[in-house]
Design a protein around this motif. Structure first.
Motif, short mmCIF file in Angstrom:
data_model
loop_
_atom_site.label_atom_id
_atom_site.label_comp_id
_atom_site.label_asym_id
_atom_site.label_seq_id
_atom_site.Cartn_x
_atom_site.Cartn_y
_atom_site.Cartn_z
N HIS A 177 0.85 -1.20 0.00
CA HIS A 177 0.00 0.00 0.00
C HIS A 177 0.88 1.25 0.00
CE1 HIS A 177 -4.31 -0.98 0.33
NE2 HIS A 177 -3.88 -2.14 0.78
N GLY A 178 1.97 1.19 0.73
CA GLY A 178 2.89 2.33 0.73
C GLY A 178 3.38 2.65 -0.67
N HIS A 179 3.64 1.63 -1.47
CA HIS A 179 4.10 1.84 -2.85
C HIS A 179 3.11 2.66 -3.65
CE1 HIS A 179 5.41 1.10 -6.94
NE2 HIS A 179 4.27 0.48 -7.20
N VAL A 180 1.83 2.27 -3.62
CA VAL A 180 0.86 3.00 -4.44
C VAL A 180 0.54 4.37 -3.87
CG1 VAL A 180 -0.13 0.97 -5.53
CG2 VAL A 180 -1.10 1.77 -3.38
N VAL A 181 0.62 4.52 -2.56
CA VAL A 181 0.39 5.84 -1.96
C VAL A 181 1.45 6.82 -2.45
CG1 VAL A 181 0.52 7.15 0.21
CG2 VAL A 181 -0.83 5.07 0.12
N HIS A 182 2.70 6.41 -2.43
CA HIS A 182 3.79 7.32 -2.79
C HIS A 182 3.86 7.58 -4.29
CE1 HIS A 182 4.85 7.12 1.33
NE2 HIS A 182 5.40 5.91 1.29
N THR A 183 3.57 6.56 -5.11
CA THR A 183 3.58 6.79 -6.56
C THR A 183 2.43 7.72 -6.94
OG1 THR A 183 2.34 4.73 -6.93
CG2 THR A 183 4.74 4.64 -7.18
N ARG A 184 1.32 7.58 -6.27
CA ARG A 184 0.18 8.49 -6.51
C ARG A 184 0.55 9.91 -6.11
NH1 ARG A 184 -4.61 10.20 -3.46
NH2 ARG A 184 -6.39 10.45 -4.89
N ASP A 185 1.19 10.05 -4.95
CA ASP A 185 1.63 11.38 -4.50
C ASP A 185 2.56 12.02 -5.53
OD1 ASP A 185 0.20 11.21 -2.15
OD2 ASP A 185 1.92 10.66 -0.90
N TYR A 186 3.41 11.20 -6.15
CA TYR A 186 4.33 11.75 -7.15
C TYR A 186 3.54 12.28 -8.35
CZ TYR A 186 8.00 12.17 -10.62
OH TYR A 186 8.84 12.68 -11.58
N LEU A 208 0.43 13.28 -8.49
CA LEU A 208 -0.31 14.48 -8.10
C LEU A 208 0.59 15.70 -8.03
CD1 LEU A 208 -2.57 12.91 -5.31
CD2 LEU A 208 -3.36 13.82 -7.51
N ALA A 209 1.79 15.50 -7.51
CA ALA A 209 2.74 16.62 -7.39
C ALA A 209 3.22 17.08 -8.77
CB ALA A 209 3.93 16.20 -6.53
N VAL A 210 3.47 16.13 -9.66
CA VAL A 210 3.89 16.49 -11.02
C VAL A 210 2.78 17.28 -11.71
CG1 VAL A 210 4.42 15.57 -13.31
CG2 VAL A 210 5.55 14.62 -11.29
N LYS A 252 7.34 18.65 -3.62
CA LYS A 252 6.51 17.50 -3.24
C LYS A 252 6.81 16.30 -4.13
CE LYS A 252 2.59 19.78 -1.00
NZ LYS A 252 1.11 19.99 -1.02
N ALA A 253 7.11 16.56 -5.39
CA ALA A 253 7.44 15.46 -6.30
C ALA A 253 8.72 14.76 -5.84
CB ALA A 253 7.62 15.99 -7.72
N LYS A 254 9.71 15.53 -5.44
CA LYS A 254 10.96 14.93 -4.96
C LYS A 254 10.73 14.14 -3.67
CE LYS A 254 15.77 15.86 -3.66
NZ LYS A 254 15.69 14.89 -2.56
N ALA A 255 9.93 14.71 -2.77
CA ALA A 255 9.66 14.01 -1.51
C ALA A 255 8.94 12.69 -1.77
CB ALA A 255 8.82 14.90 -0.60
#
Length: 213
Positions: free
Chosen positions: A49-58, A60-62, A69-72
């Motif tokens: 779940h962490g994987h998809v949360v962080h890829t989604r965040d990327y 959204l930031a892009v 936020k994209a780098k984080a």
């Protein structure tokens, strides 16, 4: 308790603790009623779940043109991949963990490239990213099937192909500003992470009945 069992338990406990804050598990995807190894099952669910949360965040930031936020988010994806690789290494040894990390790096590289290509409307880069993701899915499936006889390569590859398709759909929707459609994809994506992690946990528990808890 044997040292190897202690190592695996510690690795998974640490991974679960690190991944738990990123969880966004939908209420309609409860854990299997009687998992063979409840702690392992919970730990792997948290990690995937962490994987998809962080890829989604990327993504959204892009889309928001927020480079910080994209780098984080990108850093978080890499950290999560290390946790998954460490969990694999806890059962199969450090070389296997290192190989898993290489494969996950390839997966993330493809997802990142696809996200960046969609944001730039670069069709050629999109096609290459998808081809790389599909090839990587085959490599991951081959690796897992080779490590665990309870994970047939074709079955694992099918699960990973669906995961790649979720990434592709979600990225397209985010870049188009279709957040209503993305919410539906997001729910399906999270539920599919449970399917993948539960399959891995069950296979590991069957292979290492004295090591998985």
């Amino acid at each position: 308790m044997k040292p190897s069992i202690c190592l695996s338990a510690l690795v998974l406990a640490a991974a679960f603790a690190a991944a738990t804050p990123a969880l966004a598990t939908p209420a309609d995807t409860p854990m299997s009623a009687v998992p063979a190894a409840p702690k392992l099952d919970a730990a792997l669910r948290a990690l995937w779940h962490g994987h998809v949360v962080h890829t989604r965040d990327y993504a959204l930031a892009v889309h928001a043109h927020d480079s910080a936020k994209a780098k984080a988010a990108a850093d978080a994806v890499v950290a999560n991949a290390r946790q998954i690789a460490d969990a694999v290494g806890g059962f199969y040894g450090k070389p296997a963990g290192a190989r898993m990390l290489d494969l996950l790096a390839g997966h993330w590289g493809g997802v990142k490239a696809l996200t960046d290509a969609r944001a730039a409307n670069d069709a050629a880069a999109e096609r290459k990213a998808m081809a790389d993701l599909q090839s990587n899915a085959t490599e991951i499936a081959r690796f897992l099937a080779g490590a665990n006889p309870n994970l047939p390569q074709n079955a694992v590859q099918g699960l990973l192909a669906a995961h790649v398709a979720h990434h592709a759909t979600q990225i397209q929707q985010i870049m188009a500003g279709d957040m209503k459609g993305e919410q539906s994809t997001w729910q399906a994506m999270q539920a599919h992470m449970d399917v993948i992690s539960d399959a891995l946990a069950a296979a590991i528990a069957k292979q290492f009945p004295d090591k998985a808890a």
